[in-house]
Design a protein around this motif. Structure first.
Motif, mmCIF file in Angstrom:
data_model
loop_
_atom_site.group_PDB
_atom_site.id
_atom_site.type_symbol
_atom_site.label_atom_id
_atom_site.label_comp_id
_atom_site.label_asym_id
_atom_site.label_seq_id
_atom_site.Cartn_x
_atom_site.Cartn_y
_atom_site.Cartn_z
ATOM 1 N N UNK A 199 58.075 40.653 29.753
ATOM 2 C CA UNK A 199 57.487 39.331 29.954
ATOM 3 C C UNK A 199 57.912 38.745 31.300
ATOM 4 N N UNK A 200 59.174 38.947 31.664
ATOM 5 C CA UNK A 200 59.660 38.446 32.949
ATOM 6 C C UNK A 200 58.962 39.143 34.111
ATOM 7 N N UNK A 201 58.790 40.473 33.994
ATOM 8 C CA UNK A 201 58.104 41.219 35.052
ATOM 9 C C UNK A 201 56.659 40.786 35.171
ATOM 10 N N UNK A 202 55.994 40.560 34.025
ATOM 11 C CA UNK A 202 54.594 40.142 34.035
ATOM 12 C C UNK A 202 54.465 38.750 34.638
ATOM 13 N N UNK A 253 39.914 47.124 35.411
ATOM 14 C CA UNK A 253 40.527 48.410 35.757
ATOM 15 C C UNK A 253 42.044 48.276 35.841
ATOM 16 N N UNK A 254 42.514 47.228 36.476
ATOM 17 C CA UNK A 254 43.956 47.021 36.583
ATOM 18 C C UNK A 254 44.589 46.842 35.203
ATOM 19 N N UNK A 255 43.890 46.102 34.328
ATOM 20 C CA UNK A 255 44.407 45.912 32.965
ATOM 21 C C UNK A 255 44.475 47.237 32.211
ATOM 22 N N UNK A 256 43.571 48.152 32.571
ATOM 23 C CA UNK A 256 43.538 49.456 31.913
ATOM 24 C C UNK A 256 44.468 50.463 32.574
ATOM 25 N N UNK A 257 45.257 50.006 33.551
ATOM 26 C CA UNK A 257 46.194 50.904 34.212
ATOM 27 C C UNK A 257 45.553 51.799 35.238
ATOM 28 N N UNK A 258 44.385 51.399 35.745
ATOM 29 C CA UNK A 258 43.654 52.201 36.732
ATOM 30 C C UNK A 258 43.801 51.564 38.109
ATOM 31 N N UNK A 259 44.203 52.364 39.060
ATOM 32 C CA UNK A 259 44.344 51.895 40.432
ATOM 33 C C UNK A 259 43.009 52.025 41.155
ATOM 34 N N UNK A 270 53.177 36.238 41.891
ATOM 35 C CA UNK A 270 52.889 36.827 43.201
ATOM 36 C C UNK A 270 51.392 36.783 43.496
ATOM 37 N N UNK A 271 50.578 37.136 42.494
ATOM 38 C CA UNK A 271 49.123 37.123 42.672
ATOM 39 C C UNK A 271 48.629 35.709 42.937
ATOM 40 N N UNK A 272 49.158 34.727 42.155
ATOM 41 C CA UNK A 272 48.747 33.332 42.324
ATOM 42 C C UNK A 272 49.108 32.833 43.711
ATOM 43 N N UNK A 273 50.287 33.214 44.183
ATOM 44 C CA UNK A 273 50.726 32.787 45.520
ATOM 45 C C UNK A 273 49.846 33.398 46.596
ATOM 46 N N UNK A 274 49.477 34.678 46.418
ATOM 47 C CA UNK A 274 48.612 35.350 47.389
ATOM 48 C C UNK A 274 47.244 34.683 47.440
ATOM 49 N N UNK A 275 46.722 34.320 46.252
ATOM 50 C CA UNK A 275 45.427 33.637 46.202
ATOM 51 C C UNK A 275 45.523 32.257 46.879
ATOM 52 N N UNK A 276 46.655 31.574 46.625
ATOM 53 C CA UNK A 276 46.857 30.259 47.225
ATOM 54 C C UNK A 276 46.905 30.356 48.741
ATOM 55 N N UNK A 277 47.604 31.377 49.242
ATOM 56 C CA UNK A 277 47.689 31.585 50.694
ATOM 57 C C UNK A 277 46.322 31.857 51.287
ATOM 58 N N UNK A 278 45.524 32.613 50.541
ATOM 59 C CA UNK A 278 44.171 32.936 51.018
ATOM 60 C C UNK A 278 43.323 31.671 51.098
ATOM 61 N N UNK A 279 43.440 30.782 50.091
ATOM 62 C CA UNK A 279 42.664 29.552 50.089
ATOM 63 C C UNK A 279 43.094 28.629 51.221
ATOM 64 N N UNK A 280 44.428 28.577 51.446
ATOM 65 C CA UNK A 280 44.940 27.731 52.531
ATOM 66 C C UNK A 280 44.408 28.218 53.874
ATOM 67 N N UNK A 281 44.376 29.559 54.009
ATOM 68 C CA UNK A 281 43.896 30.137 55.267
ATOM 69 C C UNK A 281 42.443 29.772 55.511
#
Length: 967
Positions: free
Chosen positions: A946-949, A540-546, A955-966
């Motif tokens: 490309x820079x924005x992507x 859904x996110x890839x398709x631009x759907x929130x 940001x997503x990878x860091x959030x996932x990493x924080x979740x795993x650490x928690x």
């Protein structure tokens, strides 16, 4: 409804004029049934099939077709100035009306089939209820309940009406269909402070919820429409059906087309009248009407219905039932999906995720792999012995939490029923909300062993020892601190922790069953997310759907689930019902774009959320299964209900039903919806482009010769047969999955947006080819047969000879008409395959997908065109085309097809290549300039993107990493 939750029981008994011990008398019941009616939910009126059929005829496009049919009968009468009618004059009328009727039948059949599918999903059972009346306990139909009745409830029973609990014994109710909270609620009879949050009314049993444990007695305080469920059902039934985006666009398009047709007809008639012989006004009117008919895409309504019908059949195979044809396209327009959590994003099944053993947290999979030990043996017994739930095949009876323990035991080869038969329960202390513990005494190897489970903080208070590394040692404060710290870590991730202890002290009595216990371990469980839901949200996110999650659970639980779904990561993205209540409409509109999770919400909150998103210009889909979802399902642009766990009220309110209850299936519907819209737009480009070509060519030639080069029959054959075959085939073509890589099209995007250039290209190239074909065809005319005395051109003869009547002129141009007809019929068979509106801009590789339905349709249309052109009797008598051999007409021996003019057939097919070659050339130029021509701005834009992507992925990878650490 009054605040019965805050009233004393004695006051309630007095207010309702009932007796909590004896119940109502039969006389009281009869009076209340007469005044209040049956305890039945309101049912929406079902539109009969014949009404659906008749309504199809008054849709704008159908009205236009009917008008066109009437014109096709009136036009010949006006042109010939006679009242004489023949079967030939009714051919156009019959064809158009047949199209209108077929379209109405398709829509009616689809609507009735969808309704039957919905009815088949409804429960067939008639609910019953146990009540106390006249001092006696009896079972009655739940529909006969009245306010003041005393209802007896036990585990496994549905709550038949709204009840105020007056007695409760370990009484728990699953309210997920109403509140969305996945864990059963512990009910009691004590009064509480007034509250508007349904999930916090712990002394109220809501209608249609399900009792999972214990026993309770309640007094009916509301029935039918006055219950919370009834209010929701009434609100859903009162909502008027709103037109889908496709219906709105088609309505707007049909008005636009009708105005354009009228404008073209009037303009052509006026132009010819003022530039030609005014005595020939009837002929000019015929030309104008022919052109007006040429503007109208007569087959569009049928094309849209057939395209949608094929899509609904294909979606049904993918477990998606569409109740309304136009809803398919709405799915493709969705840019916000609001979804319930329980049972939609999650499995609606509590599952053990972690285990606390030896004061450490390990995963449930790692614990399964541990070798047999004293601790593990006792742990397995603790899972199934102090437990009342039962599983057998697909039957699952009991509290979801206890069922999770049984399921986990079965993973390790332990069957709860066999275990309970082997180690019989000899005594027990049931669970209650104050102790938060449950204890059973089981006979194991001729010894009485006590097993206790419950809240970890309460259990540790009654434990004096612990099993560590398979050794029983004293439980110290340090041990308690370590265990509670682990439990807190798990609770922070919204896992529910249950702990276990045992005792084999032979001196135990019932008074001290829950004393000096040995701590065994604990489990942490949650209603886990569906794996396919994670993938669907990513898609859904890839398709631009929130995606926005709306749940009745607490904010902590909701955020933990959202993290697992990669939906939200911080508390700032979560809004609770308390905050939602405080926000004004303006404040909510300002912040709603940043909120991804709404927690602890009531049904009316969901409607408010959907309404706010719609005010922001979004096309909103709401998915859910509970009664609490019904109002928002109805309010949303497209409501999607679950077919298995979904309630009847939810299914009634929804536009689409998922028969597999899988959130991922909705993305298949979105893909289908986007393709439907794309196919309809491609069909419109074909129809409108070709109609524009007809208008251009007929207009140019008519202004030159003051006679129409094609008759109404020719135009209708091209529109209804050739175009329809191709347009319908476009709707039957394969799916273009690349559309899911584009943002959704929403807002004020008309059907013609982005399509004008392809329409103009087709119109100009095809129109030019038709004009050229006509004039080339006229070179085959033998003007001597018509009385020419010199070698002048056919044009000079036609313009200077006054002896030619209207009938003569129509016959004179038969070669030009035939050549133009062959070119006009053949050209779209080629360029229909070149109409590409997908995301070619996003990919440098041209991916041509051969549509076999379109190939077959092209061959069929070509065959029909050749039959019309070359079958004697049809070609000349019906369509006014060139005949075979020599034929005497009005004293003239007119030449038809022969060896001298057969070249015209091949020339006509050759000129049919002009349009597809022109379209192919211009598309190639545009493609090259967009992808291959050097552009500094484009290079810079790609670098920025490309820079924005890259930043977003980081940001997503860091959030996932924080979740795993928690964790």
């Amino acid at each position: 409804m009054e605040n019965y939750e805050s009233k004393k029981l004695a006051d309630i008994e007095k207010d309702l004029q009932t007796d909590f011990k004896k119940g109502l008398t039969q006389e009281q019941v009869d009076k209340k049934l007469l005044s209040d009616g049956k305890n039945e939910l309101p049912v929406a009126r079902v539109t009969p099939w014949y009404r659906t059929f008749l309504l199809a005829f008054i849709e704008p496009l159908q009205i236009i077709l009917i008008i066109a049919a009437i014109i096709s009968v009136v036009a010949p009468i006006v042109a010939n100035k006679t009242g004489h009618m023949s079967f030939h004059d009714f051919i156009d009328f019959i064809v158009i009306i047949a199209i209108v009727i077929i379209d109405a039948i398709l829509e009616t059949v689809q609507t009735v089939k969808a309704r039957k599918s919905v009815d088949a999903l409804k429960a067939l059972s008639k609910p019953r209820s146990v009540v106390i009346r006249d001092g006696q306990q009896k079972e009655i139909d739940a529909a006969d309940l009245v306010v003041g009745d005393i209802v007896v409830l036990e585990a496994g029973k549905y709550v038949p009406a709204e009840l105020r609990i007056i007695k409760a014994s370990d009484f728990m109710i699953d309210e997920s269909i109403l509140t969305g909270e996945s864990v059963p609620v512990d009910k009691h009879a004590n009064k509480i402070s007034p509250t508007v949050i349904l999930a916090e009314k712990k002394n109220i049993a809501f209608m249609s919820t399900f009792t999972t444990a214990g026993r309770g007695i309640g007094v009916v305080i509301a029935t039918a429409i006055n219950s919370e469920i009834g209010k929701i059902a009434a609100a859903v039934n009162s909502n008027e059906d709103e037109h889908t985006p496709l219906e709105k666009k088609l309505t707007s398009f049909s008005y636009w087309i009708s105005c354009a047709a009228a404008f073209v007809g009037v303009t052509i008639f006026a132009a010819m009248l003022f530039t030609g012989d005014r005595n020939a006004w009837a002929n000019y009117l015929m030309v104008a009407i022919t052109l007006a008919i040429g503007v109208i895409p007569e087959s569009l309504a049928a094309v849209v219905s057939i395209t949608l019908s094929f899509s609904t059949k294909r979606m049904a195979k993918e477990n998606v039932i569409v109740k309304k044809l136009a809803s398919v396209e709405t799915l493709g327009s969705v840019n916000v999906i609001c979804t319930d959590k329980t049972g939609t994003l999650t499995q609606n099944k509590m599952t053990v995720q972690k285990v606390i053993v030896n004061n450490k947290i390990i995963t449930q999979k790692d614990y399964v792999k541990l070798p047999s030990s004293l601790q593990k043996e006792l742990f397995l017994k603790s899972l199934v012995l102090p437990n009342d739930s039962v599983t057998e095949g697909t039957e699952r009876i009991g509290d979801p939490t206890e069922l999770a323990l049984v399921d986990y035991a079965e993973l390790m080869g332990i069957d709860e029923q066999k275990s309970r038969e082997l180690w019989l329960r000899t005594d027990e202390i049931p669970f209650d909300s104050e102790r938060k513990l449950m204890t059973t005494v089981n006979e194991i190897d001729s010894k009485q062993v006590t097993f206790t489970k419950g809240a970890i903080d309460q259990l540790l208070k009654v434990c004096s020892r612990i099993i560590l590394n398979d050794q029983i040692i004293n439980l110290t404060d340090e041990h308690r601190h370590e265990i509670l710290k682990s439990a807190t870590t798990l609770s922070d991730d919204a896992l529910r922790v249950l702990a276990f202890a045992y005792s084999d002290d032979i001196n135990q009595t019932k008074a001290n069953y829950e004393a000096n216990l040995i701590f065994v371990g604990a489990v942490a469980m949650i209603d886990p997310v569906r794996i396919e839901a994670v993938q669907a949200i990513e898609e859904a996110h890839a398709a631009g759907i929130r995606v926005v999650m709306i749940t009745g659970d607490h904010a902590i639980t909701a955020l933990a689930i959202a993290r697992d779904l990669d939906l939200a990561y911080t508390p700032y993205e979560v809004m609770s019902s308390e905050a939602l209540e405080r926000y004004s409409e303006e404040e909510l509109l300002r912040v709603i774009d940043n909120i991804k999770v709404f927690a602890r919400v009531n049904p009316d909150h969901k409607v408010r959320i959907v309404n706010a998103l719609q005010k922001k210009g979004n096309i909103v889909s709401m998915t859910g299964d509970g009664v609490n979802d019904a109002p928002s399902l109805s309010k949303a642009d497209i409501g999607v209900a679950m077919g298995i766990t979904g309630t009847d009220v939810a299914k009634q309110a929804a536009d689409v039903i998922l028969t597999d209850d899988n959130f991922a299936t909705i993305m298949k519907g979105v893909n289908e919806g986007r393709n439907v819209y794309q196919k309809i737009k491609r069909a419109i480009v074909l129809l409108m482009g070709f109609n524009l070509a007809n208008v251009v060519s007929i207009f140019v030639i008519s202004m030159i010769l003051h006679v129409s080069p094609l008759e109404a029959t020719n135009i209708l054959f091209i529109n209804l047969i050739v175009e329809s075959c191709l347009a319908i085939a476009i709707g039957m073509g394969p799916l273009d999955d690349t559309l899911m890589l584009l943002p959704p099209k929403f807002g004020k995007n008309g059907l013609l947006k982005g399509s004008l250039l392809p329409i103009v290209k087709i119109g100009l190239f095809s129109g030019a080819a038709s004009i050229l074909a006509f004039f080339v065809g006229m070179e085959a005319v033998d003007i001597k047969v018509w009385g020419a005395i010199d070698e002048s051109s056919w044009y000079t003869f036609f313009k200077t000879t006054s002896n030619l009547t209207l009938t003569d002129k129509i016959q004179f141009i038969s070669f030009g008409r035939t050549a133009m007809f062959i070119t006009t019929v053949s050209s779209p068979l080629l360029f229909a395959h070149l109409i590409k509106l997908s995301n070619w801009q996003a990919n440098r590789k041209v991916n041509w997908t051969i549509s076999m339905p379109l190939v077959y349709a092209s061959l069929i249309a070509l065959g029909l065109g050749m039959i019309v052109t070359f079958i004697p009797g049809i070609n000349d008598n019906i369509f006014g085309l060139v005949h075979y051999g020599t034929k005497e007409i009005d004293g003239r021996m007119l030449q038809g097809w022969n060896a001298q003019n057969i070249w015209l057939i091949f020339a006509s097919f050759g000129m049919a290549l002009i349009a597809p070659l022109g379209i192919l050339l211009t598309d190639a130029i545009v493609f090259y300039s967009y992808h291959l021509a050097p552009k500094s701005w484009q290079t810079n834009r790609e670098l920025v993107l490309k820079m924005l992507e890259a930043d977003r992925k980081e940001e997503i990878a860091q959030a996932k990493k924080n979740k795993q650490i928690k964790k």
